[in-house]
Each structure stands twice: as C-alpha cells, then as structure tokens.
Design a protein around this motif. Sequence first.
Motif, PDB file in Angstrom:
ATOM      1  N   TYR A  28      -4.196  -0.483 -22.394  1.00  0.00           N
ATOM      2  CA  TYR A  28      -4.410  -1.920 -22.532  1.00  0.00           C
ATOM      3  C   TYR A  28      -3.134  -2.644 -22.921  1.00  0.00           C
ATOM      4  N   ARG A  31      -0.393  -2.858 -20.384  1.00  0.00           N
ATOM      5  CA  ARG A  31      -0.745  -3.718 -19.258  1.00  0.00           C
ATOM      6  C   ARG A  31      -0.852  -5.186 -19.663  1.00  0.00           C
ATOM      7  N   TYR A  32      -1.470  -5.420 -20.774  1.00  0.00           N
ATOM      8  CA  TYR A  32      -1.779  -6.809 -21.120  1.00  0.00           C
ATOM      9  C   TYR A  32      -1.095  -7.317 -22.372  1.00  0.00           C
ATOM     10  N   TRP A  35      -1.967  -9.584 -27.259  1.00  0.00           N
ATOM     11  CA  TRP A  35      -2.126 -11.031 -27.352  1.00  0.00           C
ATOM     12  C   TRP A  35      -2.937 -11.429 -28.573  1.00  0.00           C
ATOM     13  N   SER A 287       2.730 -11.258 -12.116  1.00  0.00           N
ATOM     14  CA  SER A 287       2.181 -10.245 -12.997  1.00  0.00           C
ATOM     15  C   SER A 287       1.384 -10.632 -14.223  1.00  0.00           C
ATOM     16  N   SER A 288       1.343 -11.839 -14.617  1.00  0.00           N
ATOM     17  CA  SER A 288       0.657 -12.115 -15.880  1.00  0.00           C
ATOM     18  C   SER A 288      -0.752 -11.553 -15.854  1.00  0.00           C
ATOM     19  N   PRO A 289      -1.028 -10.625 -16.698  1.00  0.00           N
ATOM     20  CA  PRO A 289      -2.312  -9.948 -16.642  1.00  0.00           C
ATOM     21  C   PRO A 289      -3.472 -10.842 -17.027  1.00  0.00           C
ATOM     22  N   GLN A 290      -3.226 -11.735 -17.918  1.00  0.00           N
ATOM     23  CA  GLN A 290      -4.289 -12.651 -18.293  1.00  0.00           C
ATOM     24  C   GLN A 290      -3.816 -14.070 -18.020  1.00  0.00           C
ATOM     25  N   ASP A 314      -3.597  -4.562 -10.511  1.00  0.00           N
ATOM     26  CA  ASP A 314      -2.992  -4.222 -11.776  1.00  0.00           C
ATOM     27  C   ASP A 314      -1.798  -5.098 -12.075  1.00  0.00           C
ATOM     28  N   TRP A 331     -11.915 -13.879 -14.236  1.00  0.00           N
ATOM     29  CA  TRP A 331     -11.083 -13.341 -15.309  1.00  0.00           C
ATOM     30  C   TRP A 331     -11.803 -13.276 -16.637  1.00  0.00           C
ATOM     31  N   PHE A 335     -12.753  -9.782 -19.341  1.00  0.00           N
ATOM     32  CA  PHE A 335     -12.002  -9.822 -20.575  1.00  0.00           C
ATOM     33  C   PHE A 335     -12.805 -10.339 -21.762  1.00  0.00           C
TER      34      PHE A 335
END
Length: 380
Positions: A28, A31-32, A35, A287-290, A314, A331, A335
């Motif tokens: 996690y 990847r993210y 935050w 790429s911003s995962p969120q 991904d 999204w 999440f």
Amino acid sequence: MVRPPGGDKNGLKRGTWMPEEDRKLIAYVTRYGCWNWRQLPKFAGLSRCGKSCRLRWMNYLRPNIKRGNYSREEEETIIKLHESLGNRWSAIAAQLPGRTDNEIKNHWHTNLKKGLKKSSDVPRQENNSSNNLSQLEKIQKRNDPNNSLLYPTDTEIIGRFPSSDLQPSSSRSSSITTNTSVEPRINMVEDDDFTSTEASAETSGNFWTQPFLTDNSYIACDFLAPFMDTEDLSPVVDEFSFPYGLFEEIHGANDLSVPLEKTQIREREPNDPLLSCTAQIMDSSPSSPQPSSSELSSMTKDNAVASSTNMVADDVVTSLEASAETTGDFWTEPFFDGSSYITSDVLAPFTNNEYLSPAFVEYFPGYGLYGEYEGVNMIN
DNA sequence: AATTCTATCAACCGCCAAGTC
DNA sequence: CGACTTGGCGGTTGATAGAAT
C-alpha cells in the motif's frame, strides 16, 4: 524478543507483525504513500492502528533502512551527537542515513551507554595505559571481542533480519524448485505465496535481507514469471496468468553496481499464455494513485473499472468499459468503503510503457500491472 | 540436561507540537 | 481562541534467544 501476535484492543491487532501484514503495508505505502496513517490500515486491509502501521513502516519496512552492525564511524557519530544533543534520538538519527531513531536508541541503551559507563569507571591510569584503546574501541571490543575493529562499510552491511520478518521458513525455502524460477540475476519475491526462486550463485548471503538492508535497493514493481503452484494465488491472478505467479522485483538486490537497465529476466517463451489475455484496457494517464478532489469530481462512470475483473491500473488511471453494476465513484469505492481493499495485482494489456520499469517492459511488452480490488462492483 | 540469568530490540504508551476547523 | 486530529518523539515494556550456572 518480540511481542507475541494476537493481542487485541478494540478489535485491532497488536504485537508482532506477520509477513502478510508487512506485505500489505509495503504494497500500500509503496503504491499510494502514507497520506493518512490513521486511515491507512483500513484501506490497506490491516487490522492495526495507524500508529502501529506508521511505526512499522518508519522503523522497519521503509526503503533504505540499514540494519545490522554499526560501523565505527556510526558509533562515533552517535556518541558525539549524544554529547551535544542528549536523548534527541530523531535528531541523531537524522545524521545517520538509514538508521532509525528507535534503533539508535536501542543501540545506545544496550551497547554504547554501558560501554561508556564501564570505561568511565576505569581508573585514570588504566585509561592512559599503553594499549591506548579509545573509549569507543573498548566498547566495540566488548561488543565483538573476536573482530572488534573490523567494521563493515556502509555498503557492507551484514544482514540480520529480525524474527517476524519476511523470510521464508526453511521448510518453505526447501520447497523451491528450479522449474519455477526466473533468471538468477533478478531477485524476486513471490507475491501470493512466500516462495522464492532458485538460489543464485551471485546472490550471496540471505536473499531476503538484501533488498531491505542495502542503501539503494527497494521494491520497485511487481511482475509476472513462471510459477507452477497456484494454490495460494488469487483466483483472478490464476485466471489471467496461469501458469504464472506474481513476483516483486527488487532492484539491485544482488549486485548494487549493476544498473537496473542491465538486470535480466528470463527469456520469454514462445506460445506465451499471456498472449491469450483478453482484458480490454484502453486508456492511461500518469501516476497519482489517489486522485485529487477535482479529479474525483470529474471522474465518471465512463472511466470506471471492469465489472468482471475489478481492475485498476497500477501506475496509471485506466478507463475500461463501464459496468452497469459499477455505480458511484470508481475511486472512492475501493478506497473509502471499509469492505474494499487492494488484494493483488494482475497483468493485462497496456500500451503506455512510460511508467513501467525497463525490465518489465522488456519481458512483457504491451502489458501492464493492475491492482485488483475486491467488491468494487458489489457496492450498491 | 535443566534451569536461571542477561541482552536484545520490536512494539507499545503517553505526551507534545503543529495544523485544521 | 479552543477543541480536535494527526504525526512524531522519547521512555518503557516484555518475549525470547543465547549465555552462564
């Protein structure tokens, strides 16, 4: 040495971290990002408090953490800084790249403090005796009487991975077969099962410790490679990529001098079953995962996920055919719904190589890795 | 071989500062 | 300004591996 697993407080797990938990957290955070530590465990699928997750990551799992023996220079630095800063361990740790405040604190209490006390108890004449060992040397000699002054350099860390770590048990290691392996140069860790690949002659020492103990090694991405035992793979991975399993590529794990682009992966075989992969993944963006709130508000069902496979790119935000079952914000559901979390990665056709590692592109041209989310299309 | 002691260090706890509302 | 949240810090705990008896 470590607290037993299974402690429970408000339904949250306490005590020693299990390998599975470590993998979830690593997956996690890499990847993210972190935050929000308080919220993170929920989305990472962990039954831990955020504080525990943060601690585990900061003191143990994050990249570039140096473990094992302290060099003479490091101990000198600690002693010197402690004289001026006192017990400000985080400030001391800031001067010692790769060392955590917790580890320095432990090292101080278990080694340095006693050594200093001991040497201060020694009569003055003895301190000035002909053998003339410095205070630090005495500490080091006490700690390692056999080889007290031969300290490793920063890049020669002797791996020592603690008890609750990611190392496979000996029985697990012994079940590894060469048939399921990849080219030796790359060090890979199977994702859904703690099985490693064949031992490499070049991979000296402990395969598991190196990626986490060396300065410039880190988990870079997942990729797929031949793997025969699908028992522990998720059904989606199995369906998409049998007889392959997902592996993590560890950059430079076995040779820090070898640039990433020179790492090699097994030659792709003819009639690669991956070619039969039929997922229709079409779009991509960076790429911003969120996504930000503005991105969220502009996102529609049209760039949602496939209902059948629940896949999300991904390294990219990917759109797929919209599903009637996929309601609401694509999204927010994976999440922000407590029942949904990242479960594994799958491979699927993908055309934008910009965000993929060279090794991955070389081996899987035209493919990308995607995170699988549970329950995305089940939420109403 | 069995028991006791000691050292180690991951993990927890409580407190504090900074940021936000 | 106060209440609240969050991240970060330092002190401490406690299980256990290894050493000593």
